[in-house]
Scaffold this motif. Structure first.
Motif, PDB file in Angstrom:
ATOM      1  N   ASN A   1      52.874 103.768  72.360  1.00  0.00           N
ATOM      2  CA  ASN A   1      53.220 103.153  73.630  1.00  0.00           C
ATOM      3  C   ASN A   1      51.976 102.958  74.497  1.00  0.00           C
ATOM      4  O   ASN A   1      50.963 103.644  74.308  1.00  0.00           O
ATOM      5  CB  ASN A   1      54.217 104.032  74.398  1.00  0.00           C
ATOM      6  CG  ASN A   1      55.637 103.842  73.909  1.00  0.00           C
ATOM      7  OD1 ASN A   1      56.035 102.756  73.496  1.00  0.00           O
ATOM      8  ND2 ASN A   1      56.427 104.917  73.943  1.00  0.00           N
ATOM      9  N   PRO A   2      52.018 102.043  75.476  1.00  0.00           N
ATOM     10  CA  PRO A   2      50.912 101.893  76.420  1.00  0.00           C
ATOM     11  C   PRO A   2      50.582 103.236  77.069  1.00  0.00           C
ATOM     12  O   PRO A   2      51.483 104.023  77.404  1.00  0.00           O
ATOM     13  CB  PRO A   2      51.453 100.892  77.445  1.00  0.00           C
ATOM     14  CG  PRO A   2      52.445 100.086  76.680  1.00  0.00           C
ATOM     15  CD  PRO A   2      53.092 101.053  75.724  1.00  0.00           C
ATOM     16  N   LYS A   3      49.289 103.528  77.216  1.00  0.00           N
ATOM     17  CA  LYS A   3      48.793 104.796  77.758  1.00  0.00           C
ATOM     18  C   LYS A   3      49.155 105.984  76.860  1.00  0.00           C
ATOM     19  O   LYS A   3      49.178 107.124  77.308  1.00  0.00           O
ATOM     20  CB  LYS A   3      49.302 105.025  79.185  1.00  0.00           C
ATOM     21  CG  LYS A   3      48.842 103.968  80.177  1.00  0.00           C
ATOM     22  CD  LYS A   3      49.308 104.277  81.580  1.00  0.00           C
ATOM     23  CE  LYS A   3      48.825 103.208  82.564  1.00  0.00           C
ATOM     24  NZ  LYS A   3      49.275 103.480  83.942  1.00  0.00           N
ATOM     25  N   GLY A   4      49.431 105.683  75.594  1.00  0.00           N
ATOM     26  CA  GLY A   4      49.762 106.736  74.647  1.00  0.00           C
ATOM     27  C   GLY A   4      48.526 107.453  74.140  1.00  0.00           C
ATOM     28  O   GLY A   4      47.391 107.000  74.327  1.00  0.00           O
ATOM     29  N   THR A   5      48.734 108.587  73.497  1.00  0.00           N
ATOM     30  CA  THR A   5      47.644 109.416  72.988  1.00  0.00           C
ATOM     31  C   THR A   5      47.772 109.570  71.475  1.00  0.00           C
ATOM     32  O   THR A   5      48.865 109.811  70.956  1.00  0.00           O
ATOM     33  CB  THR A   5      47.676 110.817  73.635  1.00  0.00           C
ATOM     34  OG1 THR A   5      47.493 110.677  75.053  1.00  0.00           O
ATOM     35  CG2 THR A   5      46.572 111.708  73.069  1.00  0.00           C
ATOM     36  N   LEU A   6      46.636 109.446  70.780  1.00  0.00           N
ATOM     37  CA  LEU A   6      46.573 109.638  69.336  1.00  0.00           C
ATOM     38  C   LEU A   6      45.620 110.783  69.024  1.00  0.00           C
ATOM     39  O   LEU A   6      44.444 110.748  69.410  1.00  0.00           O
ATOM     40  CB  LEU A   6      46.086 108.353  68.646  1.00  0.00           C
ATOM     41  CG  LEU A   6      45.864 108.421  67.131  1.00  0.00           C
ATOM     42  CD1 LEU A   6      47.166 108.705  66.397  1.00  0.00           C
ATOM     43  CD2 LEU A   6      45.231 107.123  66.624  1.00  0.00           C
TER      44      LEU A   6
ATOM     45  N   LEU B   1      41.687 101.236  70.688  1.00  0.00           N
ATOM     46  CA  LEU B   1      41.814 102.598  71.202  1.00  0.00           C
ATOM     47  C   LEU B   1      40.520 103.056  71.859  1.00  0.00           C
ATOM     48  O   LEU B   1      39.434 102.603  71.504  1.00  0.00           O
ATOM     49  CB  LEU B   1      42.187 103.560  70.068  1.00  0.00           C
ATOM     50  CG  LEU B   1      43.530 103.298  69.376  1.00  0.00           C
ATOM     51  CD1 LEU B   1      43.751 104.324  68.278  1.00  0.00           C
ATOM     52  CD2 LEU B   1      44.684 103.319  70.372  1.00  0.00           C
ATOM     53  N   ILE B   2      40.644 103.970  72.803  1.00  0.00           N
ATOM     54  CA  ILE B   2      39.495 104.473  73.554  1.00  0.00           C
ATOM     55  C   ILE B   2      39.271 105.940  73.206  1.00  0.00           C
ATOM     56  O   ILE B   2      40.181 106.762  73.322  1.00  0.00           O
ATOM     57  CB  ILE B   2      39.729 104.332  75.069  1.00  0.00           C
ATOM     58  CG1 ILE B   2      39.960 102.858  75.432  1.00  0.00           C
ATOM     59  CG2 ILE B   2      38.543 104.895  75.857  1.00  0.00           C
ATOM     60  CD1 ILE B   2      40.458 102.657  76.848  1.00  0.00           C
ATOM     61  N   TYR B   3      38.059 106.254  72.770  1.00  0.00           N
ATOM     62  CA  TYR B   3      37.715 107.632  72.416  1.00  0.00           C
ATOM     63  C   TYR B   3      37.683 108.511  73.668  1.00  0.00           C
ATOM     64  O   TYR B   3      37.172 108.126  74.707  1.00  0.00           O
ATOM     65  CB  TYR B   3      36.350 107.667  71.729  1.00  0.00           C
ATOM     66  CG  TYR B   3      35.764 109.051  71.585  1.00  0.00           C
ATOM     67  CD1 TYR B   3      36.197 109.917  70.587  1.00  0.00           C
ATOM     68  CD2 TYR B   3      34.784 109.507  72.473  1.00  0.00           C
ATOM     69  CE1 TYR B   3      35.669 111.191  70.462  1.00  0.00           C
ATOM     70  CE2 TYR B   3      34.242 110.785  72.353  1.00  0.00           C
ATOM     71  CZ  TYR B   3      34.696 111.620  71.348  1.00  0.00           C
ATOM     72  OH  TYR B   3      34.163 112.880  71.235  1.00  0.00           O
TER      73      TYR B   3
END
Length: 277
Positions: free
Chosen positions: A232-237, A259-261
């Motif tokens: 989802n938007p603003k989700g975390t992986l 994705l942003i590190y």
């Protein structure tokens, strides 16, 4: 059933990926327990279910990408509880989270997870699990729809529920892991975890706020697009299961998909990375 087992002792190069593939393929036969060794794995099958051709269809043994040697022996009266006690060590993460078997003493940790480790944890699993727990302890997961991909014993899914995440899907391709995850979720009184047997194909059309994937480099790279599409938007992986030298490959795959590190944990050359979108 007989209490006599046939134990196979495999030496594997390269060990990490080869062990995972070999365990998955042996698990499709009658092998019921595995332990990690310094050079590979040991696998055990009841003698009543064994025959001399049991390895004939194990594909990895014919692969030129791996060097695998093995020996086997007959073992009488295997006491699996004793084997677990010898091979499974509790995981203590900063005193805040304790992952233990029923035969380990309870501690004062805020999050006390009890699992029945029917396949022993090796050092690599300890370290990757340890780092993923560190990530989860730092994140407010309250109410987050969560995926534990490659759930193994469902340790991370259980911790996520203890911290307030829900609902939670836990997925593993291995039948043993699927069954053991169900048992462990029940053992820890979890009410919001649903366990599935399968791979990333199960993610089609699903969306999550938090995705946890503790697998290995090749599978992560192969399935990264599915993870990103399911986030989802603003989700975390959260990713782990690979080495420091694998970071450029993992990071390139994540960043090229938008994705942003955010953060890295490193432990004995194993790594865990956090990304957001």
């Amino acid at each position: 059933m007989s209490n006599i087992y046939i134990g196979y002792h495999f030496t594997i190069e390269p060990k990490e990926l080869g062990s995972e593939i070999l365990i998955a393929q042996l698990g499709e036969k009658a092998f019921e327990s595995f332990t990690e060794t310094e050079t590979g794995i040991s696998a055990f099958v009841q003698k009543d279910l064994w025959d001399e051709m049991i390895l004939d269809e194990i594909q990895i043994l014919q692969s030129e990408e791996f060097k695998i040697d093995y020996s086997f022996e007959e073992i009488e009266q295997v006491n699996w509880n004793e084997e677990w006690e010898k091979n499974f060590e509790p995981i203590d993460v900063d005193g805040n989270c304790h992952v233990r078997a029923p035969f380990h003493p309870k501690t004062d940790a805020e999050f006390d997870i009890v699992i029945e480790p029917k396949m022993s944890f090796g050092t690599g699993h300890h370290e990757t699990t340890h780092m993923m727990i560190q990530h989860l302890l730092e994140i407010d997961v309250t109410g987050l729809k969560t995926l534990d991909m490659g759930c193994g014993t469902a340790i991370l899914a259980i911790l996520a529920e203890m911290k307030g995440a829900q609902p939670i899907d836990a997925i593993d391709i291995d039948n043993w892991c699927y069954l053991n995850s169900i048992e462990n979720a029940e053992r820890n009184n979890c009410e919001h975890i649903t366990v599935y047997e399968g791979d990333a194909a199960l993610l089609k059309g699903k969306k999550y706020d938090l995705i946890i994937a503790n697998i290995n480099r090749n599978i992560l790279l192969n399935d990264m697009q599915s993870y990103v599409e399911s986030l989802n938007p603003k989700g975390t992986l959260l990713l782990s299961g690979f080495y420091v030298e694998d970071i450029p490959f993992i990071d390139a795959s994540c960043t090229e998909k938008g994705l942003i590190y955010v953060k890295k944990f490193e432990r004995n050359n194993w790594v865990s990375l956090k990304y957001v979108n």
